[in-house]
Write a protein that holds these residues in place. Structure first.
Motif, mmCIF file in Angstrom:
data_model
loop_
_atom_site.group_PDB
_atom_site.id
_atom_site.type_symbol
_atom_site.label_atom_id
_atom_site.label_comp_id
_atom_site.label_asym_id
_atom_site.label_seq_id
_atom_site.Cartn_x
_atom_site.Cartn_y
_atom_site.Cartn_z
ATOM 1 N N ARG A 90 18.415 -0.266 66.142
ATOM 2 C CA ARG A 90 17.310 -1.208 65.971
ATOM 3 C C ARG A 90 16.960 -1.411 64.505
ATOM 4 O O ARG A 90 16.531 -2.493 64.110
ATOM 5 C CB ARG A 90 16.091 -0.711 66.751
ATOM 6 N N ARG A 91 17.131 -0.345 63.701
ATOM 7 C CA ARG A 91 16.832 -0.486 62.271
ATOM 8 C C ARG A 91 18.009 -1.048 61.487
ATOM 9 O O ARG A 91 17.861 -1.370 60.311
ATOM 10 C CB ARG A 91 16.484 0.882 61.674
ATOM 11 N N ARG A 148 9.340 8.147 64.275
ATOM 12 C CA ARG A 148 7.916 7.872 64.448
ATOM 13 C C ARG A 148 7.236 8.987 65.228
ATOM 14 O O ARG A 148 7.787 9.502 66.205
ATOM 15 C CB ARG A 148 7.721 6.573 65.237
ATOM 16 N N ASP A 187 7.185 8.191 68.872
ATOM 17 C CA ASP A 187 8.426 8.467 69.603
ATOM 18 C C ASP A 187 8.572 9.966 69.864
ATOM 19 O O ASP A 187 9.059 10.382 70.924
ATOM 20 C CB ASP A 187 9.633 7.942 68.825
ATOM 21 N N ILE A 236 17.530 4.083 67.765
ATOM 22 C CA ILE A 236 16.694 3.738 66.610
ATOM 23 C C ILE A 236 17.570 3.263 65.442
ATOM 24 O O ILE A 236 17.243 2.283 64.772
ATOM 25 C CB ILE A 236 15.819 4.936 66.195
#
Ligand code: C2E
Ligand code: C2E
Ligand code: C2E
Length: 91
Positions: free
Chosen positions: A38-39, A50, A53, A35
């Motif tokens: 990706r961020r 999230r 998730d 994550i």
């Protein structure tokens, strides 16, 4: 209108999470690293995750989202009060 009740946002202490490399937290640590990538969020000490998730991870661990949060709490990986977390070691 009354706000709809939301589940509490789950915020992870990344230092604590990454400090248990060979534990049952391994899969959560892998997801957190993914994550972050990706961020593009590499320098954070905490990570908000999230609800979706968390629900998926709960399935992997054979538990419920709240059961998984309890497990994370046992390891001291959940940040309940973000402001207090940042205040603790001074600005
Ligand atoms: P995406 O899901 O299409 O989200 C695009 C951008 O919308 C995100 O870019 C972020 O700036 C914003 N965004 C989406 N949902 C939220 C939210 O709940 N809260 C906030 N504060 N912002 C939100 P970002 O962060 O650069 O992420 C890029 C892509 O990486 C996302 O595209 C998604 O595909 C993936 N991603 C990032 N974080 C997560 C995550 O925690 N779980 C999952 N499954 N995918 C993630
Ligand atoms: P918050 O969500 O309670 O987050 C408080 C602070 O915790 C953030 O301060 C940030 O320093 C840190 N933090 C929380 N989640 C993450 C994370 O996944 N990665 C990293 N690196 N840090 C995290 P900040 O950035 O000054 O934001 C203050 C407040 O402003 C946030 O409170 C949130 O309510 C709001 N906010 C900031 N950016 C966004 C955004 O892109 N979307 C939404 N929906 N709210 C945002
Ligand atoms: P948040 O930013 O305070 O967002 C709270 C909730 O609002 C999210 O819970 C989601 O249900 C909704 N939401 C906010 N922005 C978007 C959006 O762009 N698209 C959609 N479809 N829904 C949105 P959720 O998903 O459980 O996420 C919890 C927290 O995890 C978020 O709090 C945020 O801090 C972080 N987060 C989740 N996804 C991303 C992402 O893609 N990028 C970043 N930077 N942070 C994310």
């Amino acid at each position: 209108p009354e706000p709809i009740e939301k589940p509490e946002k789950v915020v992870l202490n990344l230092e604590a999470l990454y400090d248990h490399p060979d534990s049952e937290l391994e899969h959560i640590a892998k997801l957190a690293r993914n994550i972050q990538q990706r961020r593009g969020d590499y320098n954070g000490r905490i990570l908000s995750i999230r609800a979706d998730d968390l629900a998926t991870l709960a399935v992997v661990y054979g538990t419920t989202p709240s059961g998984l949060v309890e497990k994370l709490e046992d390891y001291g990986v959940v940040v309940h009060d973000v402001q207090a977390f940042f205040a603790k070691d001074g600005e």
